[in-house]
Design an enzyme around this catalytic site. Sequence first.
Site, short mmCIF file in Angstrom:
data_model
loop_
_atom_site.label_atom_id
_atom_site.label_comp_id
_atom_site.label_asym_id
_atom_site.label_seq_id
_atom_site.Cartn_x
_atom_site.Cartn_y
_atom_site.Cartn_z
N ARG A 235 -15.84 -35.97 -5.86
CA ARG A 235 -16.46 -35.26 -6.98
C ARG A 235 -16.56 -36.25 -8.13
O ARG A 235 -15.72 -37.16 -8.25
CB ARG A 235 -15.60 -34.06 -7.40
CG ARG A 235 -15.34 -33.05 -6.28
CD ARG A 235 -14.42 -31.95 -6.78
NE ARG A 235 -14.16 -30.93 -5.76
CZ ARG A 235 -13.15 -30.96 -4.90
NH1 ARG A 235 -12.28 -31.96 -4.94
NH2 ARG A 235 -12.99 -30.01 -4.00
N LYS A 260 -9.58 -31.28 -7.68
CA LYS A 260 -9.78 -29.86 -7.96
C LYS A 260 -8.59 -29.06 -7.45
O LYS A 260 -8.12 -29.26 -6.34
CB LYS A 260 -11.07 -29.38 -7.28
CG LYS A 260 -11.46 -27.96 -7.65
CD LYS A 260 -12.80 -27.60 -7.05
CE LYS A 260 -13.21 -26.19 -7.42
NZ LYS A 260 -14.52 -25.81 -6.84
N HIS A 324 -22.88 -34.47 -6.74
CA HIS A 324 -22.30 -33.56 -5.75
C HIS A 324 -23.12 -33.52 -4.47
O HIS A 324 -22.60 -33.23 -3.39
CB HIS A 324 -22.16 -32.15 -6.35
CG HIS A 324 -20.96 -31.42 -5.84
ND1 HIS A 324 -19.67 -31.79 -6.14
CD2 HIS A 324 -20.85 -30.35 -5.02
CE1 HIS A 324 -18.82 -30.97 -5.54
NE2 HIS A 324 -19.51 -30.08 -4.85
N ARG A 327 -21.73 -36.00 -2.17
CA ARG A 327 -20.51 -35.48 -1.51
C ARG A 327 -20.90 -34.56 -0.36
O ARG A 327 -20.33 -34.65 0.74
CB ARG A 327 -19.67 -34.74 -2.54
CG ARG A 327 -18.45 -34.01 -1.98
CD ARG A 327 -17.67 -33.40 -3.15
NE ARG A 327 -16.79 -32.31 -2.75
CZ ARG A 327 -15.54 -32.46 -2.35
NH1 ARG A 327 -15.01 -33.67 -2.27
NH2 ARG A 327 -14.79 -31.40 -2.04
N HIS A 350 -10.39 -29.64 0.79
CA HIS A 350 -10.53 -28.19 0.87
C HIS A 350 -9.22 -27.57 1.34
O HIS A 350 -8.54 -28.10 2.20
CB HIS A 350 -11.65 -27.82 1.85
CG HIS A 350 -13.02 -28.12 1.35
ND1 HIS A 350 -14.13 -28.17 2.17
CD2 HIS A 350 -13.48 -28.40 0.09
CE1 HIS A 350 -15.20 -28.46 1.45
NE2 HIS A 350 -14.82 -28.61 0.19
N TYR A 359 -20.88 -26.59 6.07
CA TYR A 359 -21.71 -27.74 6.45
C TYR A 359 -22.28 -27.60 7.86
O TYR A 359 -23.24 -28.29 8.21
CB TYR A 359 -20.92 -29.04 6.31
CG TYR A 359 -20.53 -29.30 4.87
CD1 TYR A 359 -21.48 -29.68 3.93
CD2 TYR A 359 -19.21 -29.13 4.44
CE1 TYR A 359 -21.13 -29.88 2.60
CE2 TYR A 359 -18.86 -29.33 3.12
CZ TYR A 359 -19.82 -29.71 2.21
OH TYR A 359 -19.48 -29.90 0.89
#
Length: 375
Positions: A235, A260, A324, A327, A350, A359
């Site tokens: 990110r 994050k 992003h 990414r 994640h 994805y």
Amino acid sequence: MMTTKSITLHHLMIGNERKIGIQFSPDKLIQDLLKGLPNCKWSTEYSMAYIPNTAANLAAIYSTFKGVAWINYNKFLTNRPINTNNPEVNVTYYRERNLPPGYRRCPEPYLQRLELKRYANNTVKVYVQFFEQFINMYPDQALETLNETDVRRYLQTLIHKNLSTSYINQAINAIKFYYEGVLGMPNRFYDLERPRKERHLPKVISKDEILAIITHARNLKHKCIIQLLYSAGLRRSELVQLKLEDIDSQRMLIHVKQGKGNKDRYTLLSTNVLADLRLYCEQWQPNTYLFEGMNGKPYSPVSVLKVVKSAAERAGIRTRVTPHMLRHSFATHLLEAGTDIRQIQVLLGHSSTKTTEIYTHVANHTFTAIKNPLD
């Protein structure tokens, strides 16, 4: 033998007084035990019993139901630890702004609470903006008297402006922060409906387009920024916080600290990128942060966006490319190359593979394996 009975505790505001809500499935024993609690009443609005919110009453609930029913405190004990990892939060600007006459500014306790919780500066900006927007819709009403109906009326104005679900949810969070976090009225807006979250597929570009963007970077610094965003799945907020010490050339890993959700992780370091990073460090000689702006401070996220956008435009890519998107492309290309989705989950940081599974909806191998019925 373990009991199958359970009760769930909630914070309630009834008649401007704090209550402990007790939610349970119909059960004769629980109903009988509730009668022994002090001043226990039933709320038709919330469909649960409630008693005054005091430490003594909370202890009474524990002693009454211990060994009889499992007590779920998840919705009651909601205080989270203060985030000590965010950089220093400065709300002085919001205190000293010149505002139009009659404009209702954010209350000082609100700003103090944001400082205490050490929310990120971007979060502070968003919360203050939304809360002031809300309270200026009711300039003559005391804040403590505003209720769910007033909030819904405000949210309705946002919906009529066709604003996004994310925008509306941020507005709700900013309002709840005051009543629940500042005034200590948890679940003040207990049954406030949130808009259904929109589901968008990630936007990706091809490997050839990635290479074209890298080739059209203005200089070596910009080239390294673009390469790291893609090759490590970073990110942009993570990229600008990278320090020289986070590049582990022995293990060929990048240590992402406090990404994050304040989570640390390791991600990949490309051999090709490492060679360019060494040249870059020789030429630019960063001191602390890998990419530095003025006065040795971290390179700004806005500058990173401009670097990617301008390189993509020079490469002749018509799609609006963002950091992003690089990414997203990193994750999608790994999936197309046969990388296990659990490994991709770790690289992206994640918490669940459910997030990473998005994805599979854009990876081309998902579709090339399917024979078209017309063919």
